[in-house]
Motif scaffolding. Structure first.
Motif, PDB file in Angstrom:
ATOM      1  N   TYR A 104       0.844  -1.192   0.000  1.00  0.00           N
ATOM      2  CA  TYR A 104       0.000   0.000   0.000  1.00  0.00           C
ATOM      3  C   TYR A 104       0.880   1.243   0.000  1.00  0.00           C
ATOM      4  O   TYR A 104       1.700   1.433   0.895  1.00  0.00           O
ATOM      5  CB  TYR A 104      -0.909   0.005   1.233  1.00  0.00           C
ATOM      6  N   ARG A 105       0.717   2.052  -1.051  1.00  0.00           N
ATOM      7  CA  ARG A 105       1.470   3.288  -1.183  1.00  0.00           C
ATOM      8  C   ARG A 105       2.964   3.084  -0.938  1.00  0.00           C
ATOM      9  O   ARG A 105       3.580   3.719  -0.078  1.00  0.00           O
ATOM     10  CB  ARG A 105       0.886   4.367  -0.269  1.00  0.00           C
ATOM     11  N   ASP A 106       3.508   2.151  -1.693  1.00  0.00           N
ATOM     12  CA  ASP A 106       4.946   1.845  -1.698  1.00  0.00           C
ATOM     13  C   ASP A 106       5.452   1.192  -0.415  1.00  0.00           C
ATOM     14  O   ASP A 106       6.665   1.083  -0.215  1.00  0.00           O
ATOM     15  CB  ASP A 106       5.776   3.113  -1.979  1.00  0.00           C
ATOM     16  N   GLN A 107       4.555   0.765   0.450  1.00  0.00           N
ATOM     17  CA  GLN A 107       4.964   0.030   1.648  1.00  0.00           C
ATOM     18  C   GLN A 107       4.510  -1.419   1.524  1.00  0.00           C
ATOM     19  O   GLN A 107       3.345  -1.687   1.234  1.00  0.00           O
ATOM     20  CB  GLN A 107       4.342   0.644   2.899  1.00  0.00           C
ATOM     21  N   THR A 108       5.443  -2.341   1.731  1.00  0.00           N
ATOM     22  CA  THR A 108       5.107  -3.766   1.687  1.00  0.00           C
ATOM     23  C   THR A 108       4.854  -4.261   3.102  1.00  0.00           C
ATOM     24  O   THR A 108       5.727  -4.177   3.969  1.00  0.00           O
ATOM     25  CB  THR A 108       6.244  -4.578   1.046  1.00  0.00           C
TER      26      THR A 108
END
Length: 557
Positions: free
Chosen positions: A388-392
Motif C-alpha cells: 500500500y502506497r509503496d509500503q510492503t
C-alpha cells in the motif's frame, strides 16, 4: 467490551463481542450523515474551533473485564446488579465514558430513567463520542424524552468531531463521485438505504483507493468494535511475521512457541490448524466461559484437543485466542503493539483500540476497535496484495493463501478470512445433529423447539438468529453445538467467488472485491436498535455488486 455472545454455527457465522466509543461529520440526508465525492478531491482535516479533544485513552483490562461481567449479568436479566458493578468500577476512579455509557444502558433496562440520564451525562462529560447510539439505542427511548437530552447529544457530536479531527481520520484521502468512478448511482442509493434500514452505524465505500462516500445515519464516525473481524487482523499479523522471517512457516507445530504442547495430539497441532479452525481444540461449552478467563492464552493452552487436528472444521474462538501468544513470542511484542508498529502507524491511523484480558493479552477472537474509514485502509492493503502506497506489509502469496478455501467442509472459510460469493451460502439443520445432542444429554424439551427447522435451508445469518430465538439465548446455541461433534450443518454454496471479507457478529463487515477495486465497510453498534437478524445485513454482497453492473434496462454512466 463485549455485548453479544459468539455463535459458531459450524463456524460460518463470524461473531464475537465488544462495544465502542465514537466520532465523525456530514450533512444529514434522509437520516443518513454523508460525506461523498461532490466535495474537494483532497479531503481536508476537520476544523473545530476551540481546544481539540484528545484521543481518549483505552480502558485498562480490569475495566474491560468489569464491563464484560456486567454484560453477563445483564444477559440474565440482572440489570440492577450490572449497574452496581459499573457504579463500583466508576467509584474506584475508572472514569471512562464506556463505564458510564454501559451503566446508562443498564439503568434504563432496570427502569431507572433518572439514573440512566445521569450516567449518560457523565459519559458525555468524559468524552463519549457516539451520538447515534444516544439517538437510537432501544433501551434509552424513555430517557430521550427527558429535558436536556438533546443538548447531551449535541455535545457528544461535538466530542466526536473533535476526536476525529485530532485523529486525522480521512485526512489526505482523495474523493471521487460514484459517477466519476463508473459506479451505478441508483445502486449506491439502494445500498445506503439498505444500510440504514438494517441499523448500520457506518457505511464506507472506496473505489481504487478513493473515497466514494461515508454515511453515519444520524451519528458520527467513532471507534466501533469489529467483533470477530478482529480475527482477520490477527491473520494479517501472521502474514507480516512471515514477511519478516520471524515465522518460517504456518506448518510449524504450536510447540515451536509453546514447548509444553510437544506431546500427544497437541504436538500435532500446527499454526495452520489454528488459523483454519481445524485444530480440534475444545471450543468450550460457552463463549461466556472464555470471558471469565483471566488469561485467554493460558486458557487455550490448558484446553484439550478433542478431535484429530485437521480432521474437521469447527469455528473456534478458544484456538484463535492462542494466536496473540504466538505473535508475542515470534515478534517480541504484544500483538497489539506489533500490529500498531507494523501496520497501523505506517497507514497513518492514530486512533484504535484492542481489548486485553486481565493478564494483558490482546484478545484474538474479538476486541479490535477502529474508525470505519480506517478499517477500509486495512482492506486496501489486502486489496493491493499486501502493498500500500509503496509500503510492503505482507507477501502477495500470503494474501492469496489466507483468502483461499482451506477445508472441504468450509468453502467460505480461509485463514481467518471469509470468501464472498454473490449469493450467501445456505445452511441446514439436520436430524443427526439433534440425535447426537440428545444422546449427549442436551434437554429433549429444547430439542423439540428445533424440530420444525430440520431440513429447511436458510441463509446462515438467518439460521443463527432463528436458532437463538428457539433456544432462548446465544449460550444455549453454543451449549447445543458443543454436544455435536460428529454430525454437522449441511452447507450449500453456489456461484463464483467474488471477493473476501473480515466479518463479525452484528454485521461487522470489511468487504474486498479485487476484480472491481472496491472496498466496502459496514459497521454497527450492538444497541438493539434493530433485531439481530436485521442487523446482520446478510444481503449486502449483491447490493455492493450492483454498483458495478447496471440495473436491467439502465445505462451506465
Amino acid at each position: 467490551m463485549r455485548r453479544l455472545l459468539l455463535l459458531s454455527l459450524s463456524g460460518l457465522l463470524a461473531c464475537a463481542h465488544t462495544a465502542p466509543v465514537n466520532t465523525t461529520p456530514s450533512e444529514p440526508a434522509g437520516g443518513a450523515r454523508r460525506t461523498s465525492a461532490d466535495e474537494p478531491t483532497q479531503r481536508p482535516e476537520h476544523k473545530v474551533s476551540g481546544p481539540r479533544a484528545k484521543i481518549a485513552p483505552a480502558p485498562p483490562p480490569e475495566v474491560t473485564y468489569a464491563i464484560n461481567q456486567a454484560w453477563k449479568e445483564s444477559s440474565t436479566g440482572a440489570h440492577a446488579q450490572a449497574v452496581e458493578r459499573l457504579k463500583q468500577t466508576w467509584a474506584q476512579g475508572h472514569r471512562f465514558p464506556e463505564v458510564a455509557w454501559y451503566a446508562a444502558l443498564e439503568a434504563a433496562r432496570a427502569g431507572d430513567t433518572g439514573a440512566s440520564f445521569t450516567w449518560v451525562e457523565l459519559a458525555v462529560r468524559h468524552g463519549f463520542t457516539d451520538p447515534g447510539g444516544m439517538l437510537k439505542a432501544r433501551s434509552l427511548e424513555p430517557v430521550r424524552a427527558r429535558p436536556g437530552y438533546d443538548a447531551l447529544v449535541a455535545q457528544a457530536r461535538k466530542n466526536a468531531r473533535e476526536a476525529r479531527s485530532e485523529a486525522g481520520v480521512g485526512s489526505g484521502l482523495e474523493t471521487v463521485s460514484a459517477r466519476e468512478a463508473g459506479l451505478s448511482e441508483p445502486a449506491l442509493e439502494a445500498l445506503v438505504k439498505a444500510a440504514e434500514e438494517t441499523g448500520s452505524a457506518a457505511l464506507v465505500v472506496m473505489h481504487q483507493d478513493r473515497l466514494v462516500g461515508e454515511w453515519y445515519f444520524g451519528g458520527d464516525s467513532h471507534l466501533i468494535e469489529s467483533m470477530s473481524a478482529t480475527k482477520s487482523v490477527v491473520s494479517m499479523a501472521i502474514g507480516m511475521l512471515l514477511e519478516e522471517g520471524k515465522i518460517a512457516s504456518i506448518d510449524l507445530p504450536v510447540s515451536t512457541w509453546f514447548p509444553e504442547w510437544k506431546d500427544g495430539r497437541k504436538g500435532q497441532v500446527t499454526l495452520r490448524h489454528l488459523l483454519s479452525h481445524t485444530s480440534g481444540l475444545d471450543t468450550g461449552s460457552s463463549s461466556t466461559r472464555l470471558y471469565d478467563a483471566k488469561d485467554l492464552v493460558r486458557h487455550a493452552l490448558d484446553s484439550e484437543v478433542v478431535a484429530p487436528p485437521g480432521s474437521r472444521f469447527q469455528y473456534n474462538n478458544n484456538a484463535v485466542n492462542l494466536l496473540p501468544g504466538i505473535i508475542e513470542r515470534a515478534s517480541g511484542q504484544k500483538a497489539d503493539a506489533y500490529v500498531k508498529r507494523r501496520l497501523i502507524q505506517p497507514l497513518g491511523i492514530r486512533d484504535f483500540r484492542w481489548d486485553k484480558d486481565p493478564s494483558g493479552n490482546p484478545v484474538g477472537m474479538a476486541g479490535f476497535q477502529i474508525h470505519p474509514l480506517d478499517f477500509a485502509r486495512l482492506g486496501q492493503v489486502m486489496l493491493q496484495q499486501g502493498v500500500y502506497r509503496d509500503q510492503t506489509f505482507m507477501s502477495r502469496d500470503w494474501v492469496r493463501k489466507s483468502t483461499a478455501a482451506t477445508h472441504p467442509d468450509a468453502p467460505t472459510s480461509g485463514l481467518l478470512w471469509w470468501r464472498l460469493y454473490e449469493k450467501p451460502p445456505t445452511m441446514t439443520l439436520v436430524q443427526p445433529m439433534l440425535d447426537e445432542a440428545h444422546a449427549k444429554g442436551f434437554p429433549k424439551t429444547k430439542l423439540k423447539r428445533l424440530q420444525d427447522m430440520v431440513d429447511k435451508p436458510m441463509p446462515q445469518d438467518e439460521l443463527g438468529a432463528a436458532l437463538i430465538e428457539r433456544l432462548g439465548s446465544p449460550e444455549e446455541l453454543t451449549a447445543f453445538e458443543s454436544k455435536v461433534r460428529n454430525a454437522r450443518y449441511a452447507l450449500k454454496q453456489e456461484g463464483e467467488v467474488m471477493g473476501f471479507a473480515a466479518m463479525g457478529s452484528g454485521g461487522q463487515k470489511l468487504l474486498i472485491f479485487p476484480k472491481h477495486q472496491l472496498v466496502v465497510v459496514r459497521m454497527a453498534d450492538l444497541d438493539e436498535r434493530v433485531s439481530p437478524g436485521t442487523m446482520a445485513f446478510s444481503h449486502i454482497v449483491p447490493l455492493v455488486l450492483d454498483l458495478v453492473r447496471p440495473a436491467p434496462g439502465a445505462s451506465r454512466p
